[in-house]
Write a protein that holds these residues in place. Structure first.
Motif, short mmCIF file in Angstrom:
data_model
loop_
_atom_site.label_atom_id
_atom_site.label_comp_id
_atom_site.label_asym_id
_atom_site.label_seq_id
_atom_site.Cartn_x
_atom_site.Cartn_y
_atom_site.Cartn_z
N GLN B 12 -6.36 -1.86 9.99
CA GLN B 12 -6.75 -1.78 8.58
C GLN B 12 -6.39 -0.49 7.89
OE1 GLN B 12 -9.01 -4.52 8.15
NE2 GLN B 12 -8.51 -4.20 5.82
N SER B 13 -6.47 0.77 8.52
CA SER B 13 -6.37 2.11 7.95
C SER B 13 -4.75 2.14 7.61
CB SER B 13 -6.79 3.08 9.05
OG SER B 13 -6.28 3.07 10.05
N ILE B 14 -3.89 1.30 8.02
CA ILE B 14 -2.68 1.67 8.00
C ILE B 14 -1.90 1.01 6.79
CG2 ILE B 14 -0.27 1.58 8.97
CD1 ILE B 14 -2.07 3.60 10.86
N LEU B 15 -1.50 1.85 6.09
CA LEU B 15 -0.62 1.21 4.58
C LEU B 15 0.50 0.25 5.22
CD1 LEU B 15 -0.88 1.31 1.57
CD2 LEU B 15 1.07 3.15 1.82
N ASN B 16 0.46 -0.80 4.70
CA ASN B 16 1.74 -1.65 4.72
C ASN B 16 2.52 -2.06 3.58
OD1 ASN B 16 3.20 -3.76 5.43
ND2 ASN B 16 1.83 -5.11 6.46
N PRO B 17 3.33 -1.19 3.38
CA PRO B 17 4.21 -1.53 1.93
C PRO B 17 4.62 -2.82 1.79
CG PRO B 17 4.95 0.48 3.42
CD PRO B 17 3.95 -0.40 4.28
N GLU B 18 5.17 -3.39 2.73
CA GLU B 18 5.99 -4.60 2.61
C GLU B 18 4.66 -5.68 2.27
OE1 GLU B 18 7.92 -6.03 6.16
OE2 GLU B 18 8.96 -7.91 4.96
N ALA B 69 3.56 -4.80 20.37
CA ALA B 69 2.57 -3.99 19.54
C ALA B 69 2.43 -2.51 19.74
CB ALA B 69 1.19 -4.62 19.55
N ASN B 70 2.73 -1.69 18.81
CA ASN B 70 2.46 -0.59 18.59
C ASN B 70 0.95 0.00 18.64
OD1 ASN B 70 2.23 2.29 18.03
ND2 ASN B 70 3.83 2.30 16.52
N TYR B 71 0.32 0.43 19.74
CA TYR B 71 -1.11 0.43 19.71
C TYR B 71 -1.59 1.55 19.02
CZ TYR B 71 -0.48 4.33 23.04
OH TYR B 71 -0.24 5.54 23.58
N ASN B 72 -0.79 2.49 18.14
CA ASN B 72 -1.35 3.36 17.37
C ASN B 72 -1.42 2.89 16.13
OD1 ASN B 72 -1.05 6.04 18.92
ND2 ASN B 72 1.25 5.66 19.13
N MET B 73 -0.61 1.78 15.85
CA MET B 73 -0.71 1.32 14.28
C MET B 73 -1.07 -0.12 14.18
SD MET B 73 2.86 3.05 13.04
CE MET B 73 2.79 2.30 11.48
N GLU B 74 -1.01 -0.75 15.24
CA GLU B 74 -1.27 -2.22 15.17
C GLU B 74 -2.17 -2.70 16.05
OE1 GLU B 74 3.54 -3.39 13.96
OE2 GLU B 74 2.89 -3.00 16.11
N ASN B 75 -2.71 -3.79 15.83
CA ASN B 75 -3.74 -4.68 16.62
C ASN B 75 -2.96 -6.06 17.03
OD1 ASN B 75 -6.15 -3.03 16.56
ND2 ASN B 75 -6.57 -3.88 14.45
N TYR B 76 -3.35 -6.59 18.10
CA TYR B 76 -2.93 -7.95 18.38
C TYR B 76 -4.12 -8.78 18.91
CZ TYR B 76 -2.89 -6.54 23.22
OH TYR B 76 -3.40 -6.21 24.62
N HIS B 77 -3.74 -9.89 18.78
CA HIS B 77 -4.42 -10.97 19.44
C HIS B 77 -3.74 -12.27 19.78
CE1 HIS B 77 -4.86 -12.41 15.19
NE2 HIS B 77 -5.03 -13.68 15.62
N TYR B 78 -3.92 -13.12 20.52
CA TYR B 78 -3.15 -14.21 21.04
C TYR B 78 -4.10 -15.34 21.47
CZ TYR B 78 -4.33 -12.97 25.91
OH TYR B 78 -5.07 -12.63 27.00
#
Lengths: 87, 87
Positions: B12-18, B69-78
């Motif tokens: 949530q805290s990471i800006l996603n420009p795309e 996933a990059n755990y610094n910036m991303e979450n994952y679920h499966y």
């Protein structure tokens, strides 16, 4: 409030080098039992209240055709979920 | 044969420009009722037979932590789905 979960994947006939690269990397890391990797895009669109299900379906299809998916190379499918609060 | 559907999203805290660019484009195209756009990656991993559910869960978590996933910036679920034939 509704949430549209849109999945955009390359068509079967289109080579996806990023998925290939992930697959090879997994093999190198020792995960040989992972037989296939597909990689696509996943959109979550939050849609405001006030539209019927049919209107939202129409809108999502338009949005996918115009912007989210390249119909020459990609397929899409979506799920429409009603939510109580904004996600 | 099992299919792991893995979703990787920015935190949530990471800006996603795309995602921002898609959101702005949708507004310009007249879809002002789409209030929010999230954009992430979607993997489908086909896993060979012969592992228990617990072993597959462990493997998928390892694969996500190490590669997908990059755990610094991303979450994952499966989601793990049993399939009869290869997909």
């Amino acid at each position: 409030m509704a949430l549209a979960k849109v999945y955009v994947n390359y068509k079967q006939s289109i080579l996806n080098p990023e998925a290939e690269a992930v697959h090879k990397a997994l093999k190198r890391l020792g995960y040989g039992d992972i037989e296939d990797v597909k990689l696509g895009k996943y959109f979550e669109l939050t849609i405001a209240d006030g539209k019927s299900k049919a209107e939202m379906d129409k809108e999502i299809n338009q949005v996918c055709d115009k912007l989210l998916a390249n119909y020459n190379m990609e397929n899409y499918h979506y799920e429409l979920v009603e939510t109580e609060a904004a996600q």
